[in-house]
Design a protein around this motif. Sequence first.
Motif, PDB file in Angstrom:
ATOM      1  N   GLU A 207      56.155  44.393  78.892  1.00 18.95           N
ATOM      2  CA  GLU A 207      56.373  44.120  77.667  1.00 18.95           C
ATOM      3  C   GLU A 207      55.864  42.664  77.281  1.00 18.95           C
ATOM      4  O   GLU A 207      55.206  42.048  76.297  1.00 18.95           O
ATOM      5  CB  GLU A 207      57.910  44.110  77.352  1.00 18.95           C
ATOM      6  N   ALA A 208      56.111  41.783  78.306  1.00 20.70           N
ATOM      7  CA  ALA A 208      55.519  40.303  78.506  1.00 20.70           C
ATOM      8  C   ALA A 208      53.714  40.332  78.395  1.00 20.70           C
ATOM      9  O   ALA A 208      53.457  39.423  77.602  1.00 20.70           O
ATOM     10  CB  ALA A 208      55.969  39.900  79.745  1.00 20.70           C
ATOM     11  N   GLU A 209      53.469  41.378  79.003  1.00 20.28           N
ATOM     12  CA  GLU A 209      51.942  41.338  78.856  1.00 20.28           C
ATOM     13  C   GLU A 209      51.351  41.884  77.480  1.00 20.28           C
ATOM     14  O   GLU A 209      50.440  41.212  76.940  1.00 20.28           O
ATOM     15  CB  GLU A 209      51.399  42.442  79.949  1.00 20.28           C
ATOM     16  N   HIS A 210      52.118  42.619  76.804  1.00 24.59           N
ATOM     17  CA  HIS A 210      51.748  43.075  75.328  1.00 24.59           C
ATOM     18  C   HIS A 210      51.981  41.838  74.528  1.00 24.59           C
ATOM     19  O   HIS A 210      51.206  41.407  73.663  1.00 24.59           O
ATOM     20  CB  HIS A 210      52.477  44.141  74.865  1.00 24.59           C
TER      21      HIS A 210
ATOM     22  N   GLY B  62      61.622  35.193  87.084  1.00 24.17           N
ATOM     23  CA  GLY B  62      62.552  34.290  87.539  1.00 24.17           C
ATOM     24  C   GLY B  62      63.312  33.516  86.291  1.00 24.17           C
ATOM     25  O   GLY B  62      63.346  34.030  85.254  1.00 24.17           O
ATOM     26  N   ASP B  63      63.891  32.378  86.378  1.00 25.60           N
ATOM     27  CA  ASP B  63      64.456  31.538  85.650  1.00 25.60           C
ATOM     28  C   ASP B  63      63.317  30.897  85.002  1.00 25.60           C
ATOM     29  O   ASP B  63      62.391  30.341  85.387  1.00 25.60           O
ATOM     30  CB  ASP B  63      65.409  30.673  86.017  1.00 25.60           C
ATOM     31  N   THR B  64      63.253  30.691  83.527  1.00 31.99           N
ATOM     32  CA  THR B  64      62.246  30.172  82.615  1.00 31.99           C
ATOM     33  C   THR B  64      62.251  28.786  82.939  1.00 31.99           C
ATOM     34  O   THR B  64      60.899  27.926  83.186  1.00 31.99           O
ATOM     35  CB  THR B  64      62.550  30.368  81.193  1.00 31.99           C
ATOM     36  N   ARG B  65      63.265  27.886  83.044  1.00 33.06           N
ATOM     37  CA  ARG B  65      62.997  26.522  83.474  1.00 33.06           C
ATOM     38  C   ARG B  65      62.554  26.164  84.706  1.00 33.06           C
ATOM     39  O   ARG B  65      61.967  25.430  84.714  1.00 33.06           O
ATOM     40  CB  ARG B  65      64.627  26.018  83.141  1.00 33.06           C
ATOM     41  N   GLU B  66      63.155  26.902  85.927  1.00 34.97           N
ATOM     42  CA  GLU B  66      62.609  26.712  87.116  1.00 34.97           C
ATOM     43  C   GLU B  66      61.083  27.105  87.305  1.00 34.97           C
ATOM     44  O   GLU B  66      60.530  26.405  87.681  1.00 34.97           O
ATOM     45  CB  GLU B  66      63.633  27.661  88.026  1.00 34.97           C
TER      46      GLU B  66
ATOM     47  N   VAL C 216      57.775  34.327  81.070  1.00 28.81           N
ATOM     48  CA  VAL C 216      58.546  34.421  82.362  1.00 28.81           C
ATOM     49  C   VAL C 216      59.542  35.679  82.021  1.00 28.81           C
ATOM     50  O   VAL C 216      60.147  35.934  81.085  1.00 28.81           O
ATOM     51  CB  VAL C 216      59.313  33.164  82.430  1.00 28.81           C
ATOM     52  N   VAL C 217      59.462  36.583  83.095  1.00 27.66           N
ATOM     53  CA  VAL C 217      60.137  37.797  83.125  1.00 27.66           C
ATOM     54  C   VAL C 217      61.574  37.514  83.825  1.00 27.66           C
ATOM     55  O   VAL C 217      61.195  37.045  84.983  1.00 27.66           O
ATOM     56  CB  VAL C 217      59.362  38.901  83.693  1.00 27.66           C
ATOM     57  N   GLN C 218      62.655  37.658  83.334  1.00 23.53           N
ATOM     58  CA  GLN C 218      64.123  37.570  83.868  1.00 23.53           C
ATOM     59  C   GLN C 218      64.136  38.694  84.992  1.00 23.53           C
ATOM     60  O   GLN C 218      63.655  39.874  84.660  1.00 23.53           O
ATOM     61  CB  GLN C 218      64.981  37.581  82.921  1.00 23.53           C
ATOM     62  N   LEU C 219      64.557  38.376  86.292  1.00 25.64           N
ATOM     63  CA  LEU C 219      64.916  39.190  87.362  1.00 25.64           C
ATOM     64  C   LEU C 219      65.944  40.119  86.823  1.00 25.64           C
ATOM     65  O   LEU C 219      67.025  39.507  86.459  1.00 25.64           O
ATOM     66  CB  LEU C 219      64.822  38.684  88.573  1.00 25.64           C
ATOM     67  N   PRO C 220      66.216  41.287  87.019  1.00 22.58           N
ATOM     68  CA  PRO C 220      67.340  42.106  86.906  1.00 22.58           C
ATOM     69  C   PRO C 220      68.394  41.282  87.681  1.00 22.58           C
ATOM     70  O   PRO C 220      68.459  40.801  88.889  1.00 22.58           O
ATOM     71  CB  PRO C 220      67.085  43.458  87.375  1.00 22.58           C
ATOM     72  N   GLU C 221      69.845  41.349  86.963  1.00 18.68           N
ATOM     73  CA  GLU C 221      70.823  40.514  87.748  1.00 18.68           C
ATOM     74  C   GLU C 221      71.515  41.450  88.932  1.00 18.68           C
ATOM     75  O   GLU C 221      72.158  40.823  89.782  1.00 18.68           O
ATOM     76  CB  GLU C 221      71.911  40.186  86.671  1.00 18.68           C
ATOM     77  N   PHE C 222      71.346  42.804  88.624  1.00 20.02           N
ATOM     78  CA  PHE C 222      71.967  43.573  89.591  1.00 20.02           C
ATOM     79  C   PHE C 222      71.144  44.188  90.582  1.00 20.02           C
ATOM     80  O   PHE C 222      69.960  44.505  90.109  1.00 20.02           O
ATOM     81  CB  PHE C 222      72.847  44.672  88.915  1.00 20.02           C
TER      82      PHE C 222
END
Length: 174
Positions: A82-85, A109-113, A59-65
């Motif tokens: 990076e996640a793909e690698h 998004g958020d990993t848990r969600e 899960v890729v976190q979305l930028p906060e800003f």
Amino acid sequence: MFSSRLPFTRKQHAELKANAPSHRRFLVVVDQSEELRAALRFAAMRARNTGGRVTLLAVVQLPEFQDWMFVGNLIQEESRLEAEHRLQSYAAQVHAFSGDMPELLIREGDTREELIRLLREDPRISVVVLASGSSSDGPGPLVTALTGKYADKLSVPVTIVPGHLSDEKIDAMT
């Protein structure tokens, strides 16, 4: 005395695996923790021994800003690459353990969600496999969330593998 392991030969095991339904999925959430190795091995060995398959989720976190959209998009794209690698590297490990390539998924998004959403969307996933942290900080944020606040949102069992277990101990359990 009852034994959970049946004395199959390798050939019989391969035939059983070939004829077994492959709908059983062991989902491992990929992060950058040291204990991930234990979850990968456990899931891969269980999949191999039961005719299932491993699914790896990053899960890729979305930028906060969102003020500078270009910068946010660049950071998001770099995180996805990076996640793909990382997924490719872990997929090779799963293949080495199980003899089968895992299914690879990337969500944003958020990993848990995203994990809860995936479990609702994909009925093939039958078990979530996580490894607990082995430090004094506790089992880790995802294990804590899924055994606490998010427990009632789960639709499948969660297997928590102690992150400090050796490969030999994990193999003996599967």
